[in-house]
Design an enzyme around this catalytic site. Structure first.
Site, PDB file in Angstrom:
ATOM      1  N   ALA A  27     123.887  34.967  35.494  1.00 45.71           N
ATOM      2  CA  ALA A  27     123.639  33.877  36.437  1.00 45.71           C
ATOM      3  C   ALA A  27     122.140  33.628  36.678  1.00 45.71           C
ATOM      4  O   ALA A  27     121.736  32.497  36.963  1.00 45.71           O
ATOM      5  CB  ALA A  27     124.335  34.173  37.753  1.00 45.71           C
ATOM      6  N   ARG A  39     126.196  36.748  44.070  1.00 42.35           N
ATOM      7  CA  ARG A  39     125.943  37.816  45.036  1.00 42.35           C
ATOM      8  C   ARG A  39     124.605  37.636  45.742  1.00 42.35           C
ATOM      9  O   ARG A  39     123.789  36.823  45.332  1.00 42.35           O
ATOM     10  CB  ARG A  39     125.961  39.166  44.318  1.00 42.35           C
ATOM     11  CG  ARG A  39     127.326  39.492  43.769  1.00 42.35           C
ATOM     12  CD  ARG A  39     127.328  40.833  43.043  1.00 42.35           C
ATOM     13  NE  ARG A  39     128.683  41.177  42.635  1.00 42.35           N
ATOM     14  CZ  ARG A  39     129.312  40.617  41.607  1.00 42.35           C
ATOM     15  NH1 ARG A  39     128.690  39.719  40.868  1.00 42.35           N
ATOM     16  NH2 ARG A  39     130.544  40.954  41.315  1.00 42.35           N
ATOM     17  N   GLN A 104     127.567  35.097  30.177  1.00 41.99           N
ATOM     18  CA  GLN A 104     128.612  35.260  31.199  1.00 41.99           C
ATOM     19  C   GLN A 104     128.739  33.979  32.002  1.00 41.99           C
ATOM     20  O   GLN A 104     129.644  33.850  32.815  1.00 41.99           O
ATOM     21  CB  GLN A 104     128.238  36.379  32.158  1.00 41.99           C
ATOM     22  CG  GLN A 104     128.048  37.711  31.512  1.00 41.99           C
ATOM     23  CD  GLN A 104     127.442  38.689  32.519  1.00 41.99           C
ATOM     24  OE1 GLN A 104     128.139  39.289  33.318  1.00 41.99           O
ATOM     25  NE2 GLN A 104     126.142  38.839  32.485  1.00 41.99           N
ATOM     26  N   ASP A 107     128.434  27.534  33.129  1.00 46.29           N
ATOM     27  CA  ASP A 107     127.828  26.259  33.560  1.00 46.29           C
ATOM     28  C   ASP A 107     127.487  25.308  32.415  1.00 46.29           C
ATOM     29  O   ASP A 107     127.001  24.200  32.654  1.00 46.29           O
ATOM     30  CB  ASP A 107     126.576  26.532  34.411  1.00 46.29           C
ATOM     31  CG  ASP A 107     125.540  27.397  33.686  1.00 46.29           C
ATOM     32  OD1 ASP A 107     125.509  27.409  32.439  1.00 46.29           O
ATOM     33  OD2 ASP A 107     124.757  28.076  34.386  1.00 46.29           O
ATOM     34  N   HIS A 122     133.013  34.348  29.555  1.00 48.21           N
ATOM     35  CA  HIS A 122     133.876  34.086  30.724  1.00 48.21           C
ATOM     36  C   HIS A 122     134.463  32.681  30.712  1.00 48.21           C
ATOM     37  O   HIS A 122     135.036  32.252  31.705  1.00 48.21           O
ATOM     38  CB  HIS A 122     133.083  34.312  32.021  1.00 48.21           C
ATOM     39  CG  HIS A 122     132.802  35.761  32.306  1.00 48.21           C
ATOM     40  ND1 HIS A 122     131.777  36.185  33.120  1.00 48.21           N
ATOM     41  CD2 HIS A 122     133.429  36.898  31.873  1.00 48.21           C
ATOM     42  CE1 HIS A 122     131.783  37.519  33.182  1.00 48.21           C
ATOM     43  NE2 HIS A 122     132.765  37.964  32.422  1.00 48.21           N
ATOM     44  N   CYS A 133     151.374  23.533  29.077  1.00 46.99           N
ATOM     45  CA  CYS A 133     151.354  23.178  27.643  1.00 46.99           C
ATOM     46  C   CYS A 133     150.121  23.729  26.927  1.00 46.99           C
ATOM     47  O   CYS A 133     149.994  23.589  25.720  1.00 46.99           O
ATOM     48  CB  CYS A 133     151.456  21.656  27.451  1.00 46.99           C
ATOM     49  SG  CYS A 133     149.959  20.740  27.909  1.00 46.99           S
ATOM     50  N   CYS A 154     151.655  16.747  30.509  1.00 47.11           N
ATOM     51  CA  CYS A 154     152.969  17.284  30.904  1.00 47.11           C
ATOM     52  C   CYS A 154     153.129  17.453  32.412  1.00 47.11           C
ATOM     53  O   CYS A 154     154.140  17.975  32.870  1.00 47.11           O
ATOM     54  CB  CYS A 154     153.201  18.626  30.208  1.00 47.11           C
ATOM     55  SG  CYS A 154     152.277  19.991  30.962  1.00 47.11           S
ATOM     56  N   SER A 193     122.817  41.169  36.091  1.00 48.12           N
ATOM     57  CA  SER A 193     122.703  42.354  36.947  1.00 48.12           C
ATOM     58  C   SER A 193     123.397  43.570  36.345  1.00 48.12           C
ATOM     59  O   SER A 193     123.088  44.698  36.704  1.00 48.12           O
ATOM     60  CB  SER A 193     123.320  42.065  38.314  1.00 48.12           C
ATOM     61  OG  SER A 193     124.719  41.902  38.174  1.00 48.12           O
ATOM     62  N   ASN A 217     114.154  39.972  34.145  1.00 54.57           N
ATOM     63  CA  ASN A 217     114.866  39.847  35.410  1.00 54.57           C
ATOM     64  C   ASN A 217     113.843  39.899  36.539  1.00 54.57           C
ATOM     65  O   ASN A 217     112.833  40.583  36.429  1.00 54.57           O
ATOM     66  CB  ASN A 217     115.890  41.001  35.559  1.00 54.57           C
ATOM     67  CG  ASN A 217     116.984  40.686  36.557  1.00 54.57           C
ATOM     68  OD1 ASN A 217     116.712  40.365  37.709  1.00 54.57           O
ATOM     69  ND2 ASN A 217     118.224  40.773  36.119  1.00 54.57           N
TER      70      ASN A 217
HETATM   71  P1  NAD Z   1     124.743  38.332  37.605  1.00 45.81           P
HETATM   72  O1  NAD Z   1     125.442  39.600  37.402  1.00 45.81           O
HETATM   73  O2  NAD Z   1     124.782  37.372  36.506  1.00 45.81           O
HETATM   74  O3  NAD Z   1     123.236  38.695  38.102  1.00 45.81           O
HETATM   75  C1  NAD Z   1     122.249  37.784  38.416  1.00 45.81           C
HETATM   76  C2  NAD Z   1     120.930  38.475  38.065  1.00 45.81           C
HETATM   77  O4  NAD Z   1     119.927  37.484  37.896  1.00 45.81           O
HETATM   78  C3  NAD Z   1     120.401  39.450  39.108  1.00 45.81           C
HETATM   79  O5  NAD Z   1     120.112  40.686  38.479  1.00 45.81           O
HETATM   80  C4  NAD Z   1     119.092  38.784  39.611  1.00 45.81           C
HETATM   81  O6  NAD Z   1     118.097  39.736  39.937  1.00 45.81           O
HETATM   82  C5  NAD Z   1     118.704  37.957  38.415  1.00 45.81           C
HETATM   83  N1  NAD Z   1     117.891  36.776  38.687  1.00 45.81           N
HETATM   84  C6  NAD Z   1     117.954  35.915  39.742  1.00 45.81           C
HETATM   85  N2  NAD Z   1     117.087  34.890  39.568  1.00 45.81           N
HETATM   86  C7  NAD Z   1     116.467  35.104  38.379  1.00 45.81           C
HETATM   87  C8  NAD Z   1     115.483  34.383  37.638  1.00 45.81           C
HETATM   88  N3  NAD Z   1     114.971  33.244  38.079  1.00 45.81           N
HETATM   89  N4  NAD Z   1     115.082  34.882  36.444  1.00 45.81           N
HETATM   90  C9  NAD Z   1     115.602  36.053  35.967  1.00 45.81           C
HETATM   91  N5  NAD Z   1     116.535  36.772  36.630  1.00 45.81           N
HETATM   92  C10 NAD Z   1     116.960  36.302  37.811  1.00 45.81           C
HETATM   93  O7  NAD Z   1     125.144  37.548  38.861  1.00 45.81           O
HETATM   94  P2  NAD Z   1     126.328  37.258  39.764  1.00 45.81           P
HETATM   95  O8  NAD Z   1     125.894  36.073  40.497  1.00 45.81           O
HETATM   96  O9  NAD Z   1     126.765  38.482  40.459  1.00 45.81           O
HETATM   97  O10 NAD Z   1     127.451  36.793  38.730  1.00 45.81           O
HETATM   98  C11 NAD Z   1     128.710  37.336  38.616  1.00 45.81           C
HETATM   99  C12 NAD Z   1     129.385  36.668  37.435  1.00 45.81           C
HETATM  100  O11 NAD Z   1     129.619  35.290  37.712  1.00 45.81           O
HETATM  101  C13 NAD Z   1     128.567  36.715  36.170  1.00 45.81           C
HETATM  102  O12 NAD Z   1     129.443  36.767  35.094  1.00 45.81           O
HETATM  103  C14 NAD Z   1     127.865  35.389  36.202  1.00 45.81           C
HETATM  104  O13 NAD Z   1     127.461  34.975  34.941  1.00 45.81           O
HETATM  105  C15 NAD Z   1     128.936  34.468  36.815  1.00 45.81           C
HETATM  106  N6  NAD Z   1     128.229  33.355  37.480  1.00 45.81           N
HETATM  107  C16 NAD Z   1     127.897  32.317  36.702  1.00 45.81           C
HETATM  108  C17 NAD Z   1     127.133  31.294  37.225  1.00 45.81           C
HETATM  109  C18 NAD Z   1     126.764  30.182  36.295  1.00 45.81           C
HETATM  110  O14 NAD Z   1     127.548  29.851  35.400  1.00 45.81           O
HETATM  111  N7  NAD Z   1     125.563  29.630  36.449  1.00 45.81           N
HETATM  112  C19 NAD Z   1     126.717  31.316  38.567  1.00 45.81           C
HETATM  113  C20 NAD Z   1     127.105  32.415  39.353  1.00 45.81           C
HETATM  114  C21 NAD Z   1     127.849  33.458  38.772  1.00 45.81           C
HETATM  115 ZN    ZN Z   2     150.159  20.216  30.087  1.00 45.17          ZN
END
Ligand code: NAD
Ligand code: ZN
Length: 255
Positions: A27, A39, A104, A107, A122, A133, A154, A193, A217
């Site tokens: 994320a 989080r 992961q 978006d 994901h 369907c 459907c 993370s 990170n």
């Molecule tokens: P995550 O496990 O993907 O962790 C987020 C990490 O990003 C943290 O370690 C944080 O320190 C780091 N971070 C924050 N800003 C940053 C930046 N500008 N540059 C570099 N690092 C940075 O996060 P989550 O939110 O706990 O996600 C849980 C799950 O949900 C994951 O699979 C995640 O991919 C998904 N999710 C996806 C999206 C999306 O599609 N954009 C958004 C939220 C969560």
């Molecule tokens: Zn259908």
């Protein structure tokens, strides 16, 4: 030419010299596109109950879950754009610097930036899938104009094509990811993370297979002390373009 930051220059040299480099993104890479991580302060789970993403709850509380899902994912995802980190990875895919992105994220921003080799571990919020369907279709405006969408083919219940709690990782993505982490010689961990299983095991497997591990990170993570060879602290949208510049100009020598 010489680079002023030896760690960034070393990352650039390693990426340039790798035979099979891959990226593993979370994320954090999309934070600077305006999509908050789940989080932490301001995270989505401070505002909404994650139960709406439990597959059994979703099916039996369809309309209510869809209302929350629209607010969580679609009201703000629609107008988001890739940032310089996504763009740098797309350029590296074209130049052969990286072979694949395992993400992961749901978006679609890697794809919007022009990456074609993206393993959606994901799933992807831009698609919906019918639970009856099994047809897939793209999210369109009509989805948001009604309380809870139904399959246009459907009339079955539809869900976003990303994994909910209680669902398995899509088989193809799981297999392709395993192949990648077993064959890469360098893995770039970006904005991940390491708290989300089983995705968090992929970098560990890569490291155990001998891959060099670079972490980008803003914070330390579970990976930092365990498997990371080269940690870079900072935002991905600022660090990745700097690394790309160094690679383009071959300024690896440090005094
Ligand atoms: P995550 O496990 O993907 O962790 C987020 C990490 O990003 C943290 O370690 C944080 O320190 C780091 N971070 C924050 N800003 C940053 C930046 N500008 N540059 C570099 N690092 C940075 O996060 P989550 O939110 O706990 O996600 C849980 C799950 O949900 C994951 O699979 C995640 O991919 C998904 N999710 C996806 C999206 C999306 O599609 N954009 C958004 C939220 C969560
Ligand atoms: Zn259908």
């Amino acid at each position: 030419m010489k680079s002023s930051n030896p760690f960034i220059a070393e990352a650039a040299r390693r990426i340039d010299e790798a035979k099979h480099a891959i990226a593993f993104t979370g994320a954090g890479i999309s934070a600077e596109s305006g999509i908050p991580p789940f989080r932490g302060d301001g995270g989505i789970w401070n505002k909404y109950d994650p139960i709406v993403l439990d597959i059994r709850y979703f099916i039996s509380n369809y309309e209510q879950s869809w209302q929350a899902i629209k607010a969580i994912f679609y009201d703000f995802l629609c107008d988001k754009h890739p940032n310089r980190a996504h763009e740098t990875l797309a350029a590296w895919e074209k130049s052969g610097q990286i072979k694949n992105v395992i993400t992961q994220n749901i978006d679609n921003l890697h794809q919007q930036a022009g990456c074609t080799k993206v393993i959606e571990y994901h799933g992807n919020a831009q698609r919906l899938i019918c639970l009856d369907c099994k047809r897939e279709f793209e999210v369109k405006k009509w989805v948001f104009d009604i309380k809870a969408p139904l399959c246009p083919h459907c009339n079955g219940k539809v869900k976003p094509d990303f994994i909910f709690f209680g669902e398995r990782i899509p088989e193809q993505a799981a297999n392709e990811s395993l192949t990648e982490v077993e064959s890469c010689d360098l893995i770039l961990l970006i904005g991940a993370s390491g708290e989300v299983a089983p995705a968090n095991q992929l970098p560990v497997l890569a490291a155990h297979n001998g891959a060099y591990v670079i972490e980008i990170n803003t914070e330390k993570t579970h990976y930092t002390q365990s498997i990371v060879d080269l940690p870079l602290r900072g935002s991905s949208a600022s660090l990745l373009p700097i690394i790309a510049d160094i690679i383009n100009n071959k300024i690896y020598n440090i005094d």
